[in-house]
Design an enzyme around this catalytic site. Structure first.
Site, mmCIF file in Angstrom:
data_model
loop_
_atom_site.group_PDB
_atom_site.id
_atom_site.type_symbol
_atom_site.label_atom_id
_atom_site.label_comp_id
_atom_site.label_asym_id
_atom_site.label_seq_id
_atom_site.Cartn_x
_atom_site.Cartn_y
_atom_site.Cartn_z
ATOM 1 N N GLY A 190 0.853 -1.194 0.000
ATOM 2 C CA GLY A 190 0.000 0.000 0.000
ATOM 3 C C GLY A 190 0.883 1.238 0.000
ATOM 4 N N ILE A 192 2.140 3.128 2.454
ATOM 5 C CA ILE A 192 3.297 3.145 3.357
ATOM 6 C C ILE A 192 4.382 2.196 2.840
ATOM 7 C CG2 ILE A 192 4.119 2.588 5.690
ATOM 8 C CD1 ILE A 192 1.472 3.555 6.786
ATOM 9 N N GLU A 211 2.440 -8.724 -1.117
ATOM 10 C CA GLU A 211 1.095 -8.131 -1.099
ATOM 11 C C GLU A 211 0.050 -9.209 -1.358
ATOM 12 O OE1 GLU A 211 -0.629 -5.045 -0.700
ATOM 13 O OE2 GLU A 211 -2.329 -6.297 -1.245
ATOM 14 N N GLY A 277 -2.145 -1.581 6.593
ATOM 15 C CA GLY A 277 -3.293 -0.730 6.867
ATOM 16 C C GLY A 277 -3.295 -0.247 8.312
ATOM 17 N N ASP A 318 -8.888 10.210 11.014
ATOM 18 C CA ASP A 318 -8.681 8.771 10.815
ATOM 19 C C ASP A 318 -9.616 7.908 11.663
ATOM 20 O OD1 ASP A 318 -6.599 9.364 9.115
ATOM 21 O OD2 ASP A 318 -5.098 8.174 10.177
ATOM 22 N N ALA A 326 -4.180 13.148 6.017
ATOM 23 C CA ALA A 326 -4.039 14.280 6.941
ATOM 24 C C ALA A 326 -4.902 15.464 6.508
ATOM 25 C CB ALA A 326 -2.573 14.694 7.010
ATOM 26 N N HIS A 450 5.411 28.922 -19.254
ATOM 27 C CA HIS A 450 6.364 28.126 -20.016
ATOM 28 C C HIS A 450 7.786 28.506 -19.611
ATOM 29 C CE1 HIS A 450 8.213 25.959 -23.310
ATOM 30 N NE2 HIS A 450 8.958 27.024 -23.534
HETATM 31 P P1 FAD Z 1 -3.516 11.312 14.222
HETATM 32 O O1 FAD Z 1 -2.539 12.063 13.410
HETATM 33 O O2 FAD Z 1 -3.315 9.856 14.392
HETATM 34 O O3 FAD Z 1 -3.542 12.028 15.641
HETATM 35 C C1 FAD Z 1 -4.303 11.551 16.689
HETATM 36 C C2 FAD Z 1 -3.642 11.959 17.991
HETATM 37 O O4 FAD Z 1 -4.523 11.686 19.069
HETATM 38 C C3 FAD Z 1 -2.362 11.190 18.302
HETATM 39 O O5 FAD Z 1 -1.372 12.075 18.755
HETATM 40 C C4 FAD Z 1 -2.788 10.231 19.406
HETATM 41 O O6 FAD Z 1 -1.721 9.878 20.274
HETATM 42 C C5 FAD Z 1 -3.806 11.078 20.130
HETATM 43 N N1 FAD Z 1 -4.764 10.329 20.943
HETATM 44 C C6 FAD Z 1 -5.435 9.206 20.613
HETATM 45 N N2 FAD Z 1 -6.289 8.854 21.596
HETATM 46 C C7 FAD Z 1 -6.140 9.787 22.570
HETATM 47 C C8 FAD Z 1 -6.739 9.980 23.823
HETATM 48 N N3 FAD Z 1 -7.686 9.158 24.272
HETATM 49 N N4 FAD Z 1 -6.338 11.035 24.581
HETATM 50 C C9 FAD Z 1 -5.382 11.887 24.137
HETATM 51 N N5 FAD Z 1 -4.783 11.751 22.937
HETATM 52 C C10 FAD Z 1 -5.161 10.725 22.170
HETATM 53 N N6 FAD Z 1 -1.478 11.310 5.080
HETATM 54 C C11 FAD Z 1 -1.375 12.248 4.117
HETATM 55 O O7 FAD Z 1 -2.362 12.949 3.840
HETATM 56 N N7 FAD Z 1 -0.215 12.434 3.423
HETATM 57 C C12 FAD Z 1 0.888 11.694 3.681
HETATM 58 O O8 FAD Z 1 1.916 11.894 3.039
HETATM 59 C C13 FAD Z 1 0.817 10.715 4.681
HETATM 60 N N8 FAD Z 1 1.892 9.952 4.976
HETATM 61 C C14 FAD Z 1 1.815 9.033 5.981
HETATM 62 C C15 FAD Z 1 2.927 8.250 6.241
HETATM 63 C C16 FAD Z 1 2.887 7.299 7.238
HETATM 64 C C17 FAD Z 1 4.110 6.462 7.519
HETATM 65 C C18 FAD Z 1 1.698 7.143 8.010
HETATM 66 C C19 FAD Z 1 1.639 6.153 9.128
HETATM 67 C C20 FAD Z 1 0.580 7.901 7.746
HETATM 68 C C21 FAD Z 1 0.626 8.853 6.721
HETATM 69 N N9 FAD Z 1 -0.489 9.631 6.392
HETATM 70 C C22 FAD Z 1 -0.404 10.552 5.383
HETATM 71 C C23 FAD Z 1 -1.760 9.489 7.113
HETATM 72 C C24 FAD Z 1 -1.884 10.607 8.171
HETATM 73 O O9 FAD Z 1 -0.796 10.512 9.063
HETATM 74 C C25 FAD Z 1 -3.195 10.479 8.918
HETATM 75 O O10 FAD Z 1 -4.270 10.449 8.008
HETATM 76 C C26 FAD Z 1 -3.376 11.655 9.860
HETATM 77 O O11 FAD Z 1 -2.345 11.725 10.792
HETATM 78 C C27 FAD Z 1 -4.720 11.547 10.597
HETATM 79 O O12 FAD Z 1 -4.858 12.642 11.429
HETATM 80 P P2 FAD Z 1 -5.735 12.562 12.771
HETATM 81 O O13 FAD Z 1 -5.633 13.916 13.388
HETATM 82 O O14 FAD Z 1 -7.059 12.007 12.463
HETATM 83 O O15 FAD Z 1 -5.000 11.482 13.684
HETATM 84 P P1 NAI Z 2 -2.941 0.636 2.736
HETATM 85 O O1 NAI Z 2 -4.350 0.303 2.970
HETATM 86 O O2 NAI Z 2 -2.576 1.716 1.790
HETATM 87 O O3 NAI Z 2 -2.153 -0.655 2.241
HETATM 88 C C1 NAI Z 2 -2.102 -1.848 2.963
HETATM 89 C C2 NAI Z 2 -1.805 -2.963 1.999
HETATM 90 O O4 NAI Z 2 -1.548 -4.138 2.733
HETATM 91 C C3 NAI Z 2 -2.975 -3.244 1.063
HETATM 92 O O5 NAI Z 2 -2.522 -3.276 -0.261
HETATM 93 C C4 NAI Z 2 -3.474 -4.600 1.537
HETATM 94 O O6 NAI Z 2 -4.037 -5.375 0.512
HETATM 95 C C5 NAI Z 2 -2.208 -5.212 2.082
HETATM 96 N N1 NAI Z 2 -2.415 -6.277 3.064
HETATM 97 C C6 NAI Z 2 -3.344 -6.305 4.062
HETATM 98 N N2 NAI Z 2 -3.222 -7.444 4.758
HETATM 99 C C7 NAI Z 2 -2.205 -8.141 4.202
HETATM 100 C C8 NAI Z 2 -1.603 -9.401 4.497
HETATM 101 N N3 NAI Z 2 -2.016 -10.157 5.503
HETATM 102 N N4 NAI Z 2 -0.585 -9.829 3.713
HETATM 103 C C9 NAI Z 2 -0.139 -9.055 2.685
HETATM 104 N N5 NAI Z 2 -0.676 -7.860 2.367
HETATM 105 C C10 NAI Z 2 -1.687 -7.403 3.129
HETATM 106 O O7 NAI Z 2 -2.329 0.900 4.197
HETATM 107 P P2 NAI Z 2 -0.919 1.433 4.647
HETATM 108 O O8 NAI Z 2 0.072 1.405 3.544
HETATM 109 O O9 NAI Z 2 -0.629 0.705 5.906
HETATM 110 O O10 NAI Z 2 -1.231 2.932 4.987
HETATM 111 C C11 NAI Z 2 -2.298 3.271 5.871
HETATM 112 C C12 NAI Z 2 -2.933 4.556 5.456
HETATM 113 O O11 NAI Z 2 -2.053 5.646 5.703
HETATM 114 C C13 NAI Z 2 -3.226 4.628 3.963
HETATM 115 O O12 NAI Z 2 -4.482 4.095 3.697
HETATM 116 C C14 NAI Z 2 -3.195 6.073 3.674
HETATM 117 O O13 NAI Z 2 -4.484 6.603 3.822
HETATM 118 C C15 NAI Z 2 -2.275 6.653 4.743
HETATM 119 N N6 NAI Z 2 -1.017 7.042 4.107
HETATM 120 C C16 NAI Z 2 -1.044 8.046 3.180
HETATM 121 C C17 NAI Z 2 0.119 8.421 2.546
HETATM 122 C C18 NAI Z 2 0.035 9.483 1.515
HETATM 123 O O14 NAI Z 2 -0.986 10.149 1.447
HETATM 124 N N7 NAI Z 2 1.071 9.679 0.719
HETATM 125 C C19 NAI Z 2 1.407 7.805 2.838
HETATM 126 C C20 NAI Z 2 1.305 6.736 3.803
HETATM 127 C C21 NAI Z 2 0.134 6.402 4.419
#
Ligand code: FAD
Ligand code: NAI
Length: 471
Positions: A190, A192, A211, A277, A318, A326, A450
């Site tokens: 996916g 990540i 995958e 995921g 989320d 985000a 351009h």
């Molecule tokens: P979060 O960012 O998860 O924040 C929730 C916060 O609430 C956390 O600090 C948590 O500790 C806190 N919390 C939870 N429960 C409690 C509680 N009961 N009391 C107090 N605090 C609490 N999205 C993009 O759009 N672009 C990207 O490039 C992108 N790259 C990513 C790369 C990776 C490796 C990962 C893992 C995710 C990526 N995402 C990306 C997804 C993005 O990080 C999330 O969609 C986004 O952070 C969601 O925001 P949120 O505010 O809903 O939750």
């Molecule tokens: P994802 O949903 O994008 O990908 C997870 C992948 O794992 C899927 O292709 C799924 O089929 C596969 N999978 C699930 N179970 C499996 C198994 N048992 N064996 C093998 N493959 C399996 O989730 P990912 O990459 O963990 O990211 C989570 C979320 O974070 C994304 O959905 C995205 O919304 C957000 N994110 C966004 C980024 C961006 O906007 N550039 C960057 C990174 C994360």
């Protein structure tokens, strides 16, 4: 303490909601429990272990890949190029610290009360909600008229093996490695998996991604997925689709057993990353104490306005339905704060842009060809390549294309799909166009600078009417 609004969670959903609520004159507190090391750090997953650190490492590793592979084409070379992974990680950590203190600064500026610890529901107290914040055993009670739940998500776990962030990594572990693993296996192709796989491949790891789905990146338009797949394979990533993961043994390195087309295989690696995921982080809320409805997968149930089943309790980002992005979380934060203050803002899921920061980058907004076909909508398409774009050639990055899908009859743009250089930036034009219900002709009649990469979007718009000038 008593507030108009308490936001639970300080990620891009929660902290943005708090700022907007405070701007609108509401007394606001934001509680966040994220620990970076042993210190609280605002910004949630996105800032601490997600979007921002991953993009920092993608840039560092891209710079290294260019230095070792493509600068030579520009006549630039150096003896013995090296990468200092610890310095690369320090740079990334500095970016996180800077941004996290930036959020605290914004909280002070907007007179938002910043609280640290874990927040949970206690009860309904008259017209107010009572919340407890537990900061390492130190507990305090807060009251608020409105609660915004923005608790985000956490990585989904694999049943076969637990993440220890030593040999078996989730996103936090894969972002914190201080040495390049020789063999890295990633489960899940996916977003990540592809981004982190790209980072460590560029830095010298042999990367294999396993995958379960037969199709590569099925959420993207098929033509785009194919182009990305071709380029990632060319870069040396090994991606195996349609595999079933069996036992995983962590002894003298990791051994992953898997089934591919009925054949049993085993893969040995130094580090295993699990990227299958994410799941909503709603366990700590004590939802049952107040009857907050949560579905069987852990998502807080909300309506189209982010209202939960409880009066004046909202949920965003989320931890609710919709894409885990985000910018989606932040926009919902703004919208909920505005709804609390009596405004009626709108939110359109169809114009949320998606970006994958691989090389080439992928970006899209709106419907794919398949979605339009399935919905029985007749459409025309215009495709233009970066190959013939002067700016792309100058950059040394001319892989990919832009594709615009427009309604056959009305010419209204229904989807824009991009793979190529800086499409993470180019996609904004398409989002604006779709928000303003533009036609492909509207884009075709706009003057684009351009030489610029945006000329490829212009050419794709022209191509919708078979009048591309450079194709
Ligand atoms: P979060 O960012 O998860 O924040 C929730 C916060 O609430 C956390 O600090 C948590 O500790 C806190 N919390 C939870 N429960 C409690 C509680 N009961 N009391 C107090 N605090 C609490 N999205 C993009 O759009 N672009 C990207 O490039 C992108 N790259 C990513 C790369 C990776 C490796 C990962 C893992 C995710 C990526 N995402 C990306 C997804 C993005 O990080 C999330 O969609 C986004 O952070 C969601 O925001 P949120 O505010 O809903 O939750
Ligand atoms: P994802 O949903 O994008 O990908 C997870 C992948 O794992 C899927 O292709 C799924 O089929 C596969 N999978 C699930 N179970 C499996 C198994 N048992 N064996 C093998 N493959 C399996 O989730 P990912 O990459 O963990 O990211 C989570 C979320 O974070 C994304 O959905 C995205 O919304 C957000 N994110 C966004 C980024 C961006 O906007 N550039 C960057 C990174 C994360």
């Amino acid at each position: 303490m008593n507030f108009d609004v308490i936001v639970i969670g300080g990620g891009p959903g929660g902290y943005v909601a708090a700022i907007r609520a405070a701007q609108l004159g509401l007394t606001t507190a934001c509680v966040d429990g994220f620990l970076r090391g042993n210190k609280y750090s605002l910004g949630g997953t996105c800032l601490n272990v997600g979007c921002i650190p991953s993009k920092a490492l993608l840039q560092s590793s891209e710079n290294y890949a260019e230095l070792t592979h493509s600068f030579i084409e520009h006549g630039i070379s150096c003896d013995n190029p090296k990468i200092d992974i610890k310095q690369m990680q320090k740079r990334k950590d500095d970016i996180i610290s800077k941004n996290a203190s930036g959020i605290s600064f914004l909280f002070k500026k907007n007179k938002i009360t910043e609280l640290h610890g874990w927040a949970s529901f206690v009860t309904r107290d008259g017209n107010q909600w009572s919340i407890e914040v537990d900061d390492n055993g130190q507990k305090q009670k807060l009251l608020a008229t409105h609660i915004i739940i923005a608790t985000g998500s956490i990585p989904r776990e694999l049943s076969q093996i637990a993440v220890d962030n030593k040999n078996v990594l989730d996103n936090a572990g894969a972002l914190a490695l201080t040495d390049t693993p020789k063999e890295l296996c990633i489960i899940g192709a996916g977003v990540i998996g592809l981004e982190m796989g790209s980072v460590w491949k560029r830095l010298g790891s042999n990367v294999t991604i396993l995958e379960v789905m037969d199709k590569f990146l099925p959420s993207a338009d098929e033509q785009i997925s194919k182009e990305l797949h071709k380029n990632l394979i060319k870069q040396g990533l090994i991606i195996k689709n349609g595999v079933k993961i069996g036992d995983i043994i962590d002894k003298d390195g990791i051994t992953v057993h898997y089934d591919e087309a009925g054949q049993q295989h085993e893969l040995k690696c130094d580090k295993l990353m699990v990227a299958i995921g994410r799941v909503p982080n709603t366990n700590g809320l004590n939802a049952s104490a107040v009857g907050l409805k949560i579905d069987e997968r852990g998502f807080v149930i909300v309506d189209s306005e982010c209202k939960t089943n409880l009066e004046n309790v909202w949920a965003i980002g989320d931890c609710v339905r919709g894409p885990m992005l985000a910018h989606k979380a932040s926009d919902e934060g703004v919208i909920v704060a505005e709804r609390i203050s009596g405004q009626h803002p709108h939110f359109d899921f169809n114009t949320i842009p998606w970006v994958i920061y691989t090389n080439p980058e992928v970006a899209w907004v709106g419907q794919t060809e398949k979605q339009l076909q399935d919905a029985g909508i007749s459409f025309k398409k215009g495709v233009a390549n970066f190959m013939s774009n002067g700016r792309a050639l100058g950059l040394g990055n001319s892989v990919g294309f832009v594709k615009i899908l427009a309604d056959e009859t009305t010419d209204r743009i229904l989807g824009v799909h991009m793979v190529g250089p800086f499409v993470s930036e180019l996609i904004s034009e398409a989002v604006v166009a779709m928000e303003f219900k533009a036609s492909s002709e509207d884009l075709a009649r706009i003057i684009h600078a351009h030489p610029s990469l945006s000329e490829v979007t212009h050419e794709a718009a022209l191509a919708c009417d078979n009048r591309q000038l450079h194709g």
